[in-house]
Design an enzyme around this catalytic site. Structure first.
Site, PDB file in Angstrom:
ATOM      1  N   ASN A   1      24.441  41.654 -27.497  1.00 26.75           N
ATOM      2  CA  ASN A   1      23.681  41.849 -26.541  1.00 26.75           C
ATOM      3  C   ASN A   1      22.955  40.362 -26.046  1.00 26.75           C
ATOM      4  O   ASN A   1      22.436  40.182 -25.080  1.00 26.75           O
ATOM      5  CB  ASN A   1      22.552  42.673 -26.715  1.00 26.75           C
ATOM      6  CG  ASN A   1      21.971  42.505 -28.075  1.00 26.75           C
ATOM      7  OD1 ASN A   1      22.648  42.937 -29.005  1.00 26.75           O
ATOM      8  ND2 ASN A   1      20.581  42.369 -27.927  1.00 26.75           N
TER       9      ASN A   1
ATOM     10  N   HIS B   1      21.764  52.027 -18.367  1.00 29.15           N
ATOM     11  CA  HIS B   1      20.955  51.117 -17.348  1.00 29.15           C
ATOM     12  C   HIS B   1      21.525  49.752 -17.580  1.00 29.15           C
ATOM     13  O   HIS B   1      21.147  48.842 -17.028  1.00 29.15           O
ATOM     14  CB  HIS B   1      19.398  50.967 -17.787  1.00 29.15           C
ATOM     15  CG  HIS B   1      19.129  50.501 -19.332  1.00 29.15           C
ATOM     16  ND1 HIS B   1      18.354  49.548 -19.499  1.00 29.15           N
ATOM     17  CD2 HIS B   1      19.518  50.972 -20.479  1.00 29.15           C
ATOM     18  CE1 HIS B   1      18.142  48.958 -20.696  1.00 29.15           C
ATOM     19  NE2 HIS B   1      18.688  50.172 -21.221  1.00 29.15           N
TER      20      HIS B   1
ATOM     21  N   CYS C   1      14.353  44.091 -25.978  1.00 31.24           N
ATOM     22  CA  CYS C   1      13.808  45.019 -27.093  1.00 31.24           C
ATOM     23  C   CYS C   1      12.619  44.122 -27.952  1.00 31.24           C
ATOM     24  O   CYS C   1      11.933  44.560 -28.624  1.00 31.24           O
ATOM     25  CB  CYS C   1      14.733  45.743 -27.767  1.00 31.24           C
ATOM     26  SG  CYS C   1      15.719  46.943 -26.827  1.00 31.24           S
TER      27      CYS C   1
ATOM     28  N   THR D   1      16.497  70.121 -24.087  1.00 26.56           N
ATOM     29  CA  THR D   1      17.102  70.614 -22.956  1.00 26.56           C
ATOM     30  C   THR D   1      17.705  69.585 -22.344  1.00 26.56           C
ATOM     31  O   THR D   1      17.655  68.302 -22.151  1.00 26.56           O
ATOM     32  CB  THR D   1      15.942  71.055 -22.139  1.00 26.56           C
ATOM     33  OG1 THR D   1      15.091  72.112 -22.319  1.00 26.56           O
ATOM     34  CG2 THR D   1      16.540  71.456 -20.664  1.00 26.56           C
TER      35      THR D   1
ATOM     36  N   GLY E   1      21.064  54.094 -25.397  1.00 28.01           N
ATOM     37  CA  GLY E   1      21.682  53.700 -26.530  1.00 28.01           C
ATOM     38  C   GLY E   1      20.916  53.612 -27.971  1.00 28.01           C
ATOM     39  O   GLY E   1      21.460  53.748 -29.016  1.00 28.01           O
ATOM     40  N   THR E   2      19.492  53.321 -28.090  1.00 29.77           N
ATOM     41  CA  THR E   2      18.724  53.282 -29.193  1.00 29.77           C
ATOM     42  C   THR E   2      19.027  54.880 -29.843  1.00 29.77           C
ATOM     43  O   THR E   2      19.354  54.826 -31.044  1.00 29.77           O
ATOM     44  CB  THR E   2      17.523  53.210 -29.166  1.00 29.77           C
ATOM     45  OG1 THR E   2      17.261  51.887 -28.452  1.00 29.77           O
ATOM     46  CG2 THR E   2      16.601  53.336 -30.201  1.00 29.77           C
TER      47      THR E   2
END
Length: 384
Positions: free
Chosen positions: A151, A199, A323, A235, A68-69
């Site tokens: 959140n 997650h 966070c 990648t 998400g970040t």
């Protein structure tokens, strides 16, 4: 341990572990032209299609990220970098995740954007009248960013109203907390971009996506091989993409039944906590809220001692965003809602998930009064 911190991270679902491990044992770079590469590319694109189908998007709108970040940064910075104005307007709500707030603040500090923060009400929902006034000032913004659900508090934001107010300006929403618990339809929402991560819904850490309309101008945040429509080089992680797709599909399929179960557990936790502890207040009580989050403030206590006491008693909870854990400051979300600093330091969040049982709720309720009493006593001692 009774784990009541699912808004921070959910356990990975067994079905997701299975597909993740299967792909990790495979081979082939999806950008290679040989058979192994083409096979990896096919599996990657199938994952992209699966996510799109679950969230009302077109496959080409799904851009894989590391979470998400990164998705938030790509949306916010990418829209500003791509805008023709040397200093375009950028509007973000005052209660966004730091991935949005800090990206916006950095752009403002560097003179790359004219940033305005949209205020919220005391219930934590966006102040639509103030947003209307700010949107009417100056040129159309390069981006408006308002999260789908907060959140920390679990308060749900009026995303459709924001899109209507924006009047055609692109709107991004951090839907990290919303996807598993709200009926998210990207195509119907009118959003230009939307962030999600694995997650929070039974997938592994390090997986995520930005859903972005093809007509949204985005510039890359970092450069390299030009993967993902040229805006997210690197990648491609086939195992992560497949795991994310499986987690999203399962979460969406289970959402209605699981929401009913979690809402009942949450309401039982809220009622029990309010009855057992004086001076405990439910945040956003009259606002639409996520079914799995119970967020409180506790008069006379502080978040650190509350969390330590709960942890010692075998209860995993949090004060807000993981966070920001360990930061000795009032919750900026509560401050934005008008809470005084002292009360904003007393936040306590319980968040439930797929593995939560009645026994977990009972365990939390059994120890909460004593934990609060000890926190208040310690707080009073320090204040002398």
């Amino acid at each position: 341990m009774h784990y009541l911190d699912h808004a921070a991270t959910t356990p990975v679902r067994p079905e997701v572990v299975e597909v993740y491990a299967e792909e990790l044992a495979g081979e082939g770079n999806p950008s290679s032209l040989h058979g192994a590469g083409r096979s990896a590319r096919r599996r990657l694109e199938e994952a992209r299609e699966e996510i799109a189908a679950a969230l009302g998007a077109e496959p080409a709108e799904v851009l894989f990220t590391s979470g998400g970040t990164e998705a938030d940064n790509l949306a916010v910075k990418g829209a500003v970098y791509a805008h023709p104005s040397p200093r375009p307007r950028l509007l973000v709500s005052a209660v966004e995740h730091h991935a949005v707030l800090d990206a916006a603040a950095w752009l403002g500090e560097q003179g790359l954007a004219d940033v305005a923060f949209l205020p919220v009400t005391g219930e934590g929902t966006l102040d639509l009248d103030a947003a209307r006034e700010l949107l009417a000032q100056g040129e159309a913004p390069a981006l408006v960013s308002v999260m789908w659900a907060n959140n920390e508090t679990g308060v749900v934001q009026p995303v459709e109203d924001v899109v209507a107010l924006a009047g055609g300006a692109p709107v991004h929403s951090d839907a990290v907390q919303a996807v598993a618990h709200l009926p998210v339809d990207f195509g119907a929402s009118g959003l230009a971009a939307m962030s999600l991560t694995g997650h929070k819904l039974g997938g592994p850490v390090g997986t995520g996506a930005l859903l972005a309309r093809r007509d949204l101008a985005l510039a890359p945040v970092h450069h390299g091989g030009g993967q993902e429509r040229g805006v997210r080089s690197g990648t491609l992680d086939v195992a992560g993409a497949r795991a994310l797709a499986r987690a999203v599909t399962l979460a969406v399929a289970d959402r209605e039944a699981e929401n009913a179960r979690l809402a009942a557990l949450r309401d039982r936790l809220v009622a029990g906590a309010l009855a057992a502890v004086d001076g405990l207040h439910l945040t956003g009580e009259h606002a639409p809220r996520l079914p799995h989050v119970a967020h409180f403030t506790v008069e006379g206590a502080d978040a650190d001692s509350l969390l330590f006491g709960l942890d010692t008693a075998g209860i995993a909870a949090s004060a807000g965003s993981a966070c920001q854990a360990g930061v000795q400051e009032p919750s900026f979300v509560l401050v934005a809602m008008g809470y005084p600093a002292g009360l904003a330091r007393s936040a306590l969040r319980f968040s439930l998930g797929r593995t939560t049982t009645e026994a977990d709720v009972d365990a939390a309720l059994a120890v909460l009064p004593d934990v609060v009493a000890r926190s208040r006593a310690a707080n009073a001692t320090r204040a002398r």
